[in-house]
Design an enzyme around this catalytic site. Structure first.
Site, mmCIF file in Angstrom:
data_model
loop_
_atom_site.group_PDB
_atom_site.id
_atom_site.type_symbol
_atom_site.label_atom_id
_atom_site.label_comp_id
_atom_site.label_asym_id
_atom_site.label_seq_id
_atom_site.Cartn_x
_atom_site.Cartn_y
_atom_site.Cartn_z
ATOM 1 N N GLY A 102 0.839 -1.203 0.000
ATOM 2 C CA GLY A 102 0.000 0.000 0.000
ATOM 3 C C GLY A 102 0.869 1.245 0.000
ATOM 4 C CD GLU A 503 0.190 -5.091 -20.589
ATOM 5 O OE1 GLU A 503 -0.237 -5.014 -19.440
ATOM 6 O OE2 GLU A 503 -0.259 -5.927 -21.408
ATOM 7 C CG HIS A 519 -9.488 12.160 -38.091
ATOM 8 N ND1 HIS A 519 -9.916 13.196 -38.890
ATOM 9 C CD2 HIS A 519 -10.379 11.159 -38.259
ATOM 10 C CE1 HIS A 519 -11.026 12.835 -39.497
ATOM 11 N NE2 HIS A 519 -11.334 11.595 -39.136
HETATM 12 C C1 G6P Z 1 -2.346 -4.027 -14.168
HETATM 13 C C2 G6P Z 1 -2.043 -5.288 -14.946
HETATM 14 C C3 G6P Z 1 -2.980 -5.395 -16.150
HETATM 15 C C4 G6P Z 1 -4.430 -5.336 -15.690
HETATM 16 C C5 G6P Z 1 -4.700 -4.079 -14.867
HETATM 17 C C6 G6P Z 1 -6.068 -4.136 -14.206
HETATM 18 O O1 G6P Z 1 -2.010 -2.921 -14.927
HETATM 19 O O2 G6P Z 1 -0.700 -5.287 -15.383
HETATM 20 O O3 G6P Z 1 -2.749 -6.627 -16.815
HETATM 21 O O4 G6P Z 1 -5.258 -5.342 -16.807
HETATM 22 O O5 G6P Z 1 -3.741 -3.967 -13.812
HETATM 23 O O6 G6P Z 1 -6.074 -5.203 -13.308
HETATM 24 P P1 G6P Z 1 -7.357 -5.993 -12.837
HETATM 25 O O7 G6P Z 1 -6.833 -7.032 -11.907
HETATM 26 O O8 G6P Z 1 -8.235 -4.993 -12.150
HETATM 27 O O9 G6P Z 1 -8.006 -6.557 -14.038
#
Ligand code: G6P
Length: 623
Positions: A102, A503, A519
């Site tokens: 956190g 990524e 555009h």
């Molecule tokens: C991070 C991960 C992504 C994922 C996003 C949302 O950025 O690297 O792969 O899509 O979090 O995560 P969630 O667990 O809420 O789908």
């Protein structure tokens, strides 16, 4: 984001800590460390920068048979990835060790106050502030012979109760003290902690995956709770209410699901698991007699859902792309207006929302901080909330009024693949369910159910292009810019393809609706900028084909994802990857497969760490 583990019992704590950290490595891998208590009641800490393997090498050189310890794998927020900043951190003169998930937002003020009191800081982290604050409270209480009960766990509990309200932000904490060598103390606000109850032993972790194979008896710590965990006991205290009862749930946790098996990377394994993970999403949920999907956990009656005037879909990252797919699905199939909002924006926007709006939060992990906050905000405003979530028992799943679990199995690769396709499947089923409550006929419902049933086989076929995609990856791997273009249901697919490439291979890629490319992005087109066109069969095909011609006319190479039998595109595009012909509402699930494979192969060819891309984490539990 960041992973926590802890163990107390008859085993060698370090063995569990290392195994648990390996399973949590997807949450962060900048640095890692463990802290244990030895027979002389001293705390011993081992830390290293980089992956868990580095920590493991250091630990194997030690002989440490302690039965109590905590561990942490870090995704840096405050302070660089160095040994000094790695967790656990010591408090005061080394009387405690703490690991933290956190962010403490007011750490700078607290740090200044502690420095003025004479505390020395060795790291740049916000966590060290918590370590010193607790130390201060514990020392005060020991010095004053706290209620005549010095050296009992109460001192630590009362200290935590005093420190928790001083902290602004989020925390999941595990702490060991040299004064109480039999216990791990834990506290939570906003960052999940899961306690595993074993046979005369206890485990703790930031999600349930490290517990698989050790115990299936799980206690979820809730916000404002403090746990005292010893070998044979678990006591949970609420910050404001004293000791409270805790529920022990039995969870199905399969440690084999998290094993890499014969695959080189989790991402590839998870890409190839998709026929099965998608099947698991709809298994037992398709009622052909009534021509409708059915869901056990929506906790909203058909009568309530029929009244829905608007759906707000919220998510982050890849899950936000499936929300965009959901927008097309709910509008086209169920005739309900939809808004898609980034959770990080929704949580602070004061947008007027009408009555009978249903909020759906889409999330793989169920722990993304912004998605959780957006859901809470919409719930506070009185809207019904649903979670479309993969991780059972996660914070968002618990916070929502109801929802749909994806059942995609653990997703370890940081780049989401199988969770994405399961999200698209769950949304397609929900759209059909709501459509059947409103405008979709019995006949159309039955046909769509058959089409859903056929998706795993289509995905299987799409995966057969793997070696062709590997060759295409070889051809384009040196390019530094890519465009991904698609329209209608496949506009989100284009965004997702571009995100996957960014990524894991660190190549600049932009996803656009293919017509919109005129555009601006068309200015990027040259012979070194490939455009990936997602253009399976459908009413918009001709329009996308015109956009493709526009790119070719400017000398840009084109890779097309097209439906089997499309010979026309083969005459124009430089490379074509064929996928089975699909009804449009299910196309995103199949058309994304070659894009996942393309990004995977390019990343491998460029020598990138596919499962642990730089700077990213699987679960983003900070704002
Ligand atoms: C991070 C991960 C992504 C994922 C996003 C949302 O950025 O690297 O792969 O899509 O979090 O995560 P969630 O667990 O809420 O789908």
């Amino acid at each position: 984001m960041c992973g926590i583990v802890g163990y107390v019992g008859p085993r060698i704590a370090q063995d569990f800590l290392l195994e648990g950290l390996r399973r949590l490595e997807y949450r962060g891998y900048d640095s890692a460390g463990t802290a244990t208590i030895d027979r002389q009641c001293n705390i011993s800490i081992t830390k290293s920068v980089g992956p868990i393997a580095n920590l493991s090498n250091k630990i194997s050189a030690e002989s440490n048979d302690s039965g109590i310890g905590i561990g942490h794998t870090r995704w840096a927020t405050h302070g660089a990835a160095t040994v000094k900043n790695a967790h656990p951190h010591l408090g005061g003169d080394g009387c405690l060790a703490i690991a933290h998930n956190g962010v403490i937002e007011n750490y700078a003020d607290l740090r200044q106050q502690l420095i003025e009191k004479g505390y020395r800081f060795v790291s740049e982290t916000d966590t060290e502030v918590i370590a010193h604050l607790i130390t201060e409270q514990v020392r005060n209480k020991i010095d004053s012979d706290f209620n005549g009960s010095a050296h009992t766990h109460d001192i630590a509990i009362e200290s935590l109760k005093e420190v928790m309200p001083m902290l602004r932000g989020t925390f999941g904490l595990v702490i060991i003290f040299k004064y109480w060598p039999d216990a791990i103390f834990a506290a939570r606000l906003g960052s999940p902690l899961v306690i595993g109850v074993g046979d005369n032993e206890h485990f703790i972790a930031s999600d349930a995956s490290p517990l698989a194979g050790f115990t299936d008896q799980i206690v979820y710590l809730a916000d404002h709770q403090i746990a005292v965990i010893t070998q044979g006991s678990l006591e949970v205290t609420h910050r404001d209410q004293g000791v409270i009862a805790h529920d022990v749930r039995t969870m199905e946790l399969d440690s084999n699901q998290s094993a890499l098996g014969d695959y080189e990377h989790y991402m590839l394994k998870e890409i190839f698991e998709q026929p099965e993970s998608i099947r698991n999403t709809f298994r037992g949920r398709l009622n052909t007699d009534d021509a409708t999907p059915i869901f056990g956990g929506l906790n909203l009656s058909p009568q309530d859902l029929r009244k829905t005037k608007r759906i707000v879909l919220t998510a982050c990252g890849t899950s936000w792309h499936s929300a965009l797919v959901g927008e097309y699905l709910f509008e086209e199939i169920a005739n309900i207006p939809v808004e898609v909002e980034y959770a990080s924006e929704l949580r602070y926007r004061n947008s007027p929302t009408e009555a009978d709006t249903v909020l759906m939060a889409i999330t793989q992990s169920g722990e993304t901080a912004d998605t959780l906050a957006a859901l809470k905000e919409m719930k506070r405003k009185g809207h019904a909330t649903l979670a479309i979530c993969n991780v059972v028992g996660s914070s968002i799943a618990q916070e929502a009024d109801g929802g749909v679990y994806l059942h995609a199995g653990p997703e370890i690769g940081v780049a989401s693949t199988k969770a994405y396709t399961s999200q698209c499947m769950a949304l397609a089923m929900l759209a059909l369910y709501m459509g059947r409550l409103r405008n979709v006929s019995y006949d159309a419902g039955r046909r769509m159910i058959q089409q859903i049933n056929a998706v795993p086989e289509a995905v299987e076929k799409a995966l057969q292009a793997n070696s062709q995609v590997a060759e295409i990856a070889q051809k384009y791997q040196a390019c530094n810019n890519f465009l991904y273009l698609g329209r209608h249901y496949n506009f989100p697919t284009a965004l997702e393809g571009a995100l996957k490439l960014k990524e894991i291979s660190y190549i600049h890629a932009e996803g656009y609706p293919s017509a919109e490319m005129k555009h601006g992005p068309i200015a990027l087109v040259d012979e070194n900028t490939p455009s990936v066109f997602v253009m399976p069969n459908g009413f918009i095909y001709e329009k996308v084909m015109s956009n493709l011609e526009e790119i070719k006319a400017r000398g840009g190479p084109v890779i097309a994802i097209a439906a089997e039998g499309d010979t026309r595109v083969a005459e124009i595009a430089d490379d074509v990857i064929y996928i089975p012909e699909m009804p449009e509402f299910l196309q995103p699930i199949v058309s994304v497969i070659p894009l996942q494979l393309l990004s995977y192969h390019i990343a491998v060819l460029r020598g990138c760490d596919v499962d642990k891309p730089r700077n990213l984490a699987k679960s983003v539990t900070v704002e």
